[in-house]
Enzyme design. Structure first.
Site, short mmCIF file in Angstrom:
data_model
loop_
_atom_site.label_atom_id
_atom_site.label_comp_id
_atom_site.label_asym_id
_atom_site.label_seq_id
_atom_site.Cartn_x
_atom_site.Cartn_y
_atom_site.Cartn_z
NE ARG A 50 -0.35 1.67 3.57
CZ ARG A 50 0.90 2.38 3.52
NH1 ARG A 50 1.88 1.67 3.72
NH2 ARG A 50 0.99 3.81 3.45
CB ALA A 52 0.30 6.77 -4.13
NE ARG A 93 -6.73 0.50 -2.82
CZ ARG A 93 -6.05 0.79 -1.70
NH1 ARG A 93 -4.92 0.19 -1.24
NH2 ARG A 93 -6.51 1.77 -0.91
CG ASP A 239 -3.11 7.54 -1.60
OD1 ASP A 239 -2.94 6.47 -1.92
OD2 ASP A 239 -3.13 8.11 -0.46
#
Length: 346
Positions: A50, A52, A93, A239
């Site tokens: 996890r 970005a 995602r 992000d």
């Protein structure tokens, strides 16, 4: 690697991608082996990896694995055979723009290959460059951000923006690492970051590995901390950043920005330029990922809310540019981000 930089979240070993399983930290430090693009996509979706930049790097290696498989199955027809794997990676995602940036870069590299050539080594080299460039950018951003801190004091950070979320060193935590090494930071406060507890499980663990003093707080205590303690800066990652400087980041970031403005605490966003989505005008256009309510209703599988209660679980929120004092990227520093000021980074 300096004294405050010892953690790496992903590595390429013997034709496979190994990801440090961040769901198991801090109790266990185990790597997950990914031999296919589908396994990489599932690891991104399930938050084995996890952050970005780290998601983008993992996706780039996922393309390598997909190309290797497609060439073995289809030979010269590997470009058509790889399409489904690329879609799976892209859908893992939706909010983190680095994922799509990395995939687009890998696809551009694919387009330069002569028909019939085995793409494996060329694409592996490109994925490694993405990883190496991210680490170099983080080290640079760390120094640039630290240079903005003129008074000694404490800082507050949210979620995890360190080595675990990047190729290494980190974005916001990279700034914190550099500033701590320069004697500018006395203490780091880390929000626990519900519901996945990235601050409690990851940021606190990571800083502890490197000997940087960290104190964990409940997310709800942040505003009172700013009122009571010598907090000079809130330092967070991103992000996705839009063309006008609006920032999508882990849920809770917007509230921190509001509290920081109310208490005279400066607010710094640290992110690579690949996080900027120039095609998106404002934060109102950002797709916000929502996850299952079970993440709020239970902790490690143990129900904590009464049966029959539902939950709203957005993963990100959007902080308007007007609440950001400074944006630090590897291309430069933007004070008081706006459409005009952001344009200098293009």
């Amino acid at each position: 690697m300096n004294a405050y930089d010892s953690v790496r979240p992903l590595r390429w070993v013997d034709s496979r991608l190994q990801l440090l399983d961040q769901r198991r930290l801090p109790l266990q430090a185990e790597y997950v082996d990914c031999y296919s693009a589908l396994e990489v996509a599932e690891s991104i979706k399930e938050m084995v990896v996890r952050g970005a930049p780290a998601i983008g790097i993992a996706a780039a290696y996922g393309v390598v694995l997909a190309a290797k498989d497609a060439y073995a199955r289809a030979g010269q027809g590997w470009r058509e055979a790889i399409a489904d794997a690329l879609r799976q990676l892209a859908n893992a995602r939706p909010t983190a723009v680095n994922l799509h940036w990395a995939l687009a870069r890998m696809e551009r590299r694919m387009a330069t290959l002569p028909i019939g050539d085995d793409p494996y080594l060329t694409l592996l080299d490109e994925a490694r460059k993405i990883q190496e460039e991210d680490l170099a950018a983080n080290l640079y951003m760390g120094e640039q951000g630290a240079a903005l801190m003129h008074e000694q004091g404490a800082v507050l950070t949210h979620c995890n923006t360190g080595s675990l979320a990047t190729a290494g060193y980190g974005t916001a935590l990279g700034v914190i690492r550099s500033a701590y090494a320069q004697g500018k930071i006395t203490e780091v406060f880390a929000d626990e970051t519900r519901p996945w507890l990235q601050g409690a499980r990851l940021t606190a663990w990571e800083l502890k590995q490197d000997g940087i003093p960290v104190k964990l707080i409940a997310d709800a205590a942040a505003a009172f901390l700013m009122k009571q303690a010598n907090v000079q800066w809130v330092v967070v990652g991103a992000d996705r950043i839009t063309a006008n400087g609006d920032v999508a980041n882990k849920i809770g970031t917007y509230g921190l920005a509001l509290a920081a403005r109310a208490h005279g605490v400066k607010f710094m966003v640290v992110a690579p330029s690949s996080t900027i989505d120039w095609e998106m005008a404002t934060g109102a256009d950002i797709p916000i990922e929502s996850r299952m309510g079970d993440e709020l209703l239970a902790v490690q599988g143990q129900r904590v809310a009464v049966e029959g209660v539902d939950a709203w679980n957005p993963v990100f929120d959007v902080t308007p540019a007007e609440y950001v004092d400074v944006l630090v990227t590897e291309r430069g520093v933007v004070h008081r981000p706006s459409r005009e000021h952001m344009a200098a980074l293009r």
